[in-house]
Design an enzyme around this catalytic site. Sequence first.
Site, short mmCIF file in Angstrom:
data_model
loop_
_atom_site.label_atom_id
_atom_site.label_comp_id
_atom_site.label_asym_id
_atom_site.label_seq_id
_atom_site.Cartn_x
_atom_site.Cartn_y
_atom_site.Cartn_z
N CYS A 21 10.89 7.58 1.09
CA CYS A 21 9.58 7.86 1.67
C CYS A 21 8.54 7.12 0.84
CB CYS A 21 9.28 9.36 1.68
SG CYS A 21 7.90 9.79 2.76
N CYS A 47 5.20 8.43 0.37
CA CYS A 47 4.04 9.25 -0.01
C CYS A 47 3.87 9.43 -1.51
CB CYS A 47 4.09 10.61 0.69
SG CYS A 47 5.55 11.59 0.30
N CYS A 52 2.62 8.98 4.13
CA CYS A 52 3.99 8.48 4.11
C CYS A 52 4.14 7.08 4.72
CB CYS A 52 4.91 9.47 4.84
SG CYS A 52 4.87 11.13 4.12
N LYS A 62 12.01 17.53 10.50
CA LYS A 62 11.18 17.90 9.34
C LYS A 62 9.82 18.34 9.85
CE LYS A 62 9.06 16.11 5.16
NZ LYS A 62 9.05 15.05 4.15
N ARG A 120 4.26 19.05 -3.70
CA ARG A 120 3.19 18.04 -3.75
C ARG A 120 2.50 18.06 -5.10
NH1 ARG A 120 1.24 18.59 2.57
NH2 ARG A 120 3.27 17.95 3.40
N ARG A 138 -0.20 15.82 7.37
CA ARG A 138 0.93 15.04 7.86
C ARG A 138 1.31 15.40 9.30
NH1 ARG A 138 1.71 12.95 3.01
NH2 ARG A 138 2.60 14.09 1.25
N GLU A 145 14.70 14.97 18.31
CA GLU A 145 14.63 14.19 17.06
C GLU A 145 16.03 13.99 16.47
OE1 GLU A 145 12.55 12.58 15.29
OE2 GLU A 145 10.51 13.22 15.76
N LYS A 173 14.47 20.90 7.86
CA LYS A 173 13.62 21.19 6.71
C LYS A 173 12.26 21.68 7.18
CE LYS A 173 11.20 18.75 3.11
NZ LYS A 173 10.79 17.47 2.61
C1 PBG Z 1 8.41 13.37 1.03
C2 PBG Z 1 9.00 14.71 0.86
C3 PBG Z 1 8.36 15.97 0.77
C4 PBG Z 1 9.38 16.91 0.48
C5 PBG Z 1 10.57 16.20 0.46
N1 PBG Z 1 10.33 14.85 0.71
C6 PBG Z 1 6.94 16.34 0.82
C7 PBG Z 1 6.16 16.18 2.04
O1 PBG Z 1 6.65 15.82 3.12
O2 PBG Z 1 4.94 16.41 1.92
C8 PBG Z 1 9.18 18.37 0.23
C9 PBG Z 1 10.26 19.04 -0.56
C10 PBG Z 1 9.91 20.39 -1.07
O3 PBG Z 1 8.86 20.98 -0.74
O4 PBG Z 1 10.74 20.92 -1.85
N2 PBG Z 1 7.84 13.11 2.27
#
Ligand code: PBG
Length: 324
Positions: A120, A122, A130, A196, A206, A218, A234, A249
């Site tokens: 990713c 971000c 992202c 997700k 974050r 997001r 998806e 997730k």
């Molecule tokens: C990256 C990403 C995130 C998480 C995993 N990969 C953060 C987001 O999407 O803001 C979150 C993982 C967690 O909260 O344990 N995009």
Amino acid sequence: MAFPVHRPRRLRRTATLRRLVAETRLSVDQLVYPLFITAGHGIQSEIGAMPGQFRWSLDRLGPELEQIAELGVPAVLFFGIPAEKDLAATGAWHDQGVVQQALRLCKQVAPDLLAVADTCLCEYTSHGHCGLLDDTGAVLNDPTLELLTRTAVAQAAAGADIIAPSDMMDGRIGAIRTALDAAGFDQVAILSYAAKYASAFYGPFREAADSAPAFGDRRGYQMDPPNRREALKEVLNDVAEGADLVMVKPALAYLDIIREVRNAVDLPLAAYQVSGEYSMVKAAAAAGWVDERRAALETLTSISRAGADILITYWAKDLCDWLR
Ligand code: PBG
């Protein structure tokens, strides 16, 4: 016949009986442990919002990887916190990026530990989104794919066994599969963060990864929590584009989605018990309101019971002890 005919309590009488008839069993073999790798030296700093979890600099990471392998956890998932962030997310795809360096180290010190790379942008963009932005601040889809594929190839070249795209751009799985194959990495698997959701439960992460978006949120790319059919769409898209494993997730607020995906797809299914799910229990346990171990085991059992094969959890190391 005398009432009651059925006495289900007979099978709940002792711990041994309950063990024998358990329908769901947790195993160390299912676990993936997330790790935060930071630029710098001599750093093992505890993440304020995630007690018991640390940011590691590369010079401190080796012994930690050896310990994880020794415990028997099969896989780690790497996130990076670069020294500098920019508009092109250079730290994500550069061959000297922190995650690429961590992957090379992992393959040296613990070659059998599966190295999963979160793919990713971000954590590496100055604005924390992202992908690449247009003039209005919206995330551009197709131009972002180019940087994601570059990142995936750099991670594979550094030794990643599994590439795990978490950006939620459209078409990324197909683009990454094509790029990996073209670069000679046809044996590197893709674990798609397929469903997700735009979730409040990423808050502690974050802070850990310093990746909160500088403006907006997001919701323009991650999924909207009310949607179930869209999650299946998806997932099926990602399967069609070549995902080897799929993920839902967060986990606990999306057990219905885990079950739907389990019923619809035969690929290995992962669920990510995210930072907020961990930190809520940690905070309540610190206040003496819940028992950490029991709450962790109960939530992970429910995630497994819902249909997840693979559990991504910040409790992975503790579980090696708890499940023994
Ligand atoms: C990256 C990403 C995130 C998480 C995993 N990969 C953060 C987001 O999407 O803001 C979150 C993982 C967690 O909260 O344990 N995009």
